[in-house]
Scaffold this motif. Structure first.
Motif, mmCIF file in Angstrom:
data_model
loop_
_atom_site.group_PDB
_atom_site.id
_atom_site.type_symbol
_atom_site.label_atom_id
_atom_site.label_comp_id
_atom_site.label_asym_id
_atom_site.label_seq_id
_atom_site.Cartn_x
_atom_site.Cartn_y
_atom_site.Cartn_z
ATOM 1 N N HIS A 58 0.857 -1.192 0.000
ATOM 2 C CA HIS A 58 0.000 0.000 0.000
ATOM 3 C C HIS A 58 0.897 1.248 0.000
ATOM 4 C CE1 HIS A 58 -3.364 -2.674 0.921
ATOM 5 N NE2 HIS A 58 -2.603 -3.199 1.881
ATOM 6 N N ARG A 59 1.594 1.421 -1.097
ATOM 7 C CA ARG A 59 2.615 2.467 -1.158
ATOM 8 C C ARG A 59 2.030 3.867 -1.064
ATOM 9 N NH1 ARG A 59 7.667 0.438 -4.885
ATOM 10 N NH2 ARG A 59 7.808 -1.662 -3.958
ATOM 11 N N ASP A 114 0.824 3.881 12.203
ATOM 12 C CA ASP A 114 -0.127 2.847 11.779
ATOM 13 C C ASP A 114 -0.182 2.668 10.268
ATOM 14 O OD1 ASP A 114 -0.638 2.486 14.416
ATOM 15 O OD2 ASP A 114 -2.634 3.431 14.427
ATOM 16 N N ASP A 115 -0.011 3.738 9.520
ATOM 17 C CA ASP A 115 -0.136 3.661 8.059
ATOM 18 C C ASP A 115 1.200 3.462 7.348
ATOM 19 O OD1 ASP A 115 -2.889 3.991 8.179
ATOM 20 O OD2 ASP A 115 -2.734 6.187 8.148
ATOM 21 N N ILE A 116 2.265 3.280 8.113
ATOM 22 C CA ILE A 116 3.591 3.144 7.505
ATOM 23 C C ILE A 116 4.088 1.712 7.665
ATOM 24 C CG2 ILE A 116 5.951 4.048 7.427
ATOM 25 C CD1 ILE A 116 4.954 6.548 8.816
ATOM 26 N N HIS A 117 4.443 1.096 6.556
ATOM 27 C CA HIS A 117 4.980 -0.260 6.580
ATOM 28 C C HIS A 117 6.256 -0.282 7.429
ATOM 29 C CE1 HIS A 117 6.904 -3.946 5.106
ATOM 30 N NE2 HIS A 117 5.700 -4.323 4.652
ATOM 31 N N GLU A 118 6.416 -1.335 8.214
ATOM 32 C CA GLU A 118 7.535 -1.412 9.142
ATOM 33 C C GLU A 118 8.883 -1.254 8.446
ATOM 34 O OE1 GLU A 118 9.512 -4.509 12.414
ATOM 35 O OE2 GLU A 118 7.632 -5.018 11.393
ATOM 36 N N LYS A 119 9.072 -1.960 7.330
ATOM 37 C CA LYS A 119 10.343 -1.865 6.617
ATOM 38 C C LYS A 119 10.497 -0.509 5.936
ATOM 39 C CE LYS A 119 11.092 -6.804 5.836
ATOM 40 N NZ LYS A 119 11.306 -7.875 4.835
ATOM 41 N N CYS A 120 9.369 0.072 5.516
ATOM 42 C CA CYS A 120 9.429 1.413 4.929
ATOM 43 C C CYS A 120 9.836 2.441 5.979
ATOM 44 C CB CYS A 120 8.078 1.797 4.316
ATOM 45 S SG CYS A 120 7.606 0.799 2.893
ATOM 46 N N PHE A 121 9.386 2.231 7.223
ATOM 47 C CA PHE A 121 9.748 3.144 8.303
ATOM 48 C C PHE A 121 11.257 3.087 8.557
ATOM 49 C CE2 PHE A 121 10.640 3.945 12.785
ATOM 50 C CZ PHE A 121 10.155 5.239 12.902
#
Length: 358
Positions: A265-266, A325-332
């Motif tokens: 969900h980019r 909540d809306d940020i992917h863990e690896k993206c964070f």
């Protein structure tokens, strides 16, 4: 480089390196040295070719007989020494120390806190006369000594050290010196002097940090500083204006997010990162970024470093109140890395915002 001294009787013999059985007399400044020629031609130094040229310049016996007056070769006595131009007696004494000292004497000097100036002199003169192994050794000693975090040199010594690193193209020594300059900037010490030295030696990273630190002191401080030139004050004004503009736009310009391959969900993730970044930079008094709000309006570096600390703290588990909540863990994790890279980029390129063109 080799000239006649003209028999000046005011020259003094060096107390250590005027060696009675030496084979060549050398004048440096007003000090006479008498040493062994064989010592000076070590390491294929410049002295080897100098002495060779000097020998060829002396007439042969039958030629000398036809000339008028004596044909004494320079360097034979106090009245006719070899003169070294552009060197100091301390530098030449340091070179002779390295050539004549016992290993125990050298080891003792390497552990003494006061040995730094001797090794600076040694590196300078060994570089000039191409004693390559001695130069490399002296630079290594200085680099090891100044790499220690506990060593805090006087600013005059640090200037000499930096000039030496540039002269000898020693990146290791230059990096050690730059770390000392940056620490001095962080402590707010001698900023105008650091600006002048960093401009002269083209130390971009140090110069940007020094300008930034001086800028934060305020215009009244700049105007009262007699060392700053008009153009330097213009750069400070220009930097303050430009960085204030960038800081005002900071909440809406987050570092670019590099999504992980597993992020499905980019678009949502990107929006979440933008909202987190905006919140960090605009939270009201008492919120997670209250410390950022206390920084000066032009303190871009301070704001970015504090934002980096907040994001890192989120990653280490402090309460986030749903901000992640809306940020992917690896993206964070990628966002934290991107922020850290942005902070480093700003540190390295701060000087570009301090232009003398308004």
């Amino acid at each position: 480089m080799l000239n006649l001294a003209g028999g000046n009787t005011t020259h003094l013999r060096d107390s250590i390196y005027y060696i009675e059985d030496g084979t060549v007399v050398i004048l440096v400044e007003s000090t006479l040295f008498k040493v062994h020629q064989s010592m000076l031609i070590k390491d294929r130094s410049t002295f080897q070719s100098m002495f060779s040229l000097d020998e060829h310049s002396v007439p042969k016996q039958d030629e000398a007989a036809s000339t008028v007056g004596p044909t004494t070769r320079e360097g034979t006595d106090d009245s006719n020494p070899i003169v070294l131009q552009g060197d100091s007696a301390d530098e030449f004494r340091a070179l002779l120390w390295s050539l004549y000292s016992l290993p125990s004497d050298i080891l003792l000097a390497m552990t003494a806190e006061a040995s730094d100036l001797k090794f600076i002199h040694l590196a300078q003169i060994s570089h000039k006369y191409q004693f390559r192994s001695i130069e490399a050794w002296a630079l290594q000693v200085l680099t090891s000594y100044y790499a220690l975090g506990s060593v805090t040199p006087h600013i005059e010594t640090l200037v000499q050290l930096t000039e030496l690193a540039v002269l000898c193209d020693s990146s290791d020594l230059l990096n050690a010196a730059i770390l000392k300059w940056k620490r001095m900037v962080g402590e707010g010490k001698a900023l105008s002097t650091i600006i002048i030295v960093a401009e002269r030696l083209n130390l971009r990273g140090v110069l940007g940090l020094a300008y930034h630190s001086m800028m934060l002191k305020g215009r009244s401080e700049w105007d009262a500083d007699p060392l700053l030139s008009r153009s330097q004050r213009i750069r400070l004004l220009s930097g303050h204006y430009t960085l204030s503009q960038i800081c005002s736009e900071l909440p809406s310009t987050p570092p670019r997010l590099k999504h992980a391959n597993s992020c499905l969900h980019r678009s949502q993730c990107k929006i979440g990162w933008a909202e987190l970044w905006k919140t960090i930079h605009t939270t009201k008094e008492g919120g997670i970024s209250s410390q950022i709000m206390k920084l000066q309006s032009a303190d871009l570096l301070g704001r970015m470093m504090l934002a980096e600390s907040i994001i890192k703290a989120f990653g280490e588990g402090i309460p986030t109140e749903g901000l992640l909540d809306d940020i992917h863990e690896k993206c964070f994790k990628a966002a934290l890395k991107t922020t850290q890279e942005k902070v480093k980029e700003i540190q390295e390129n701060l000087v570009d915002w301090f232009s003398d063109v308004m």
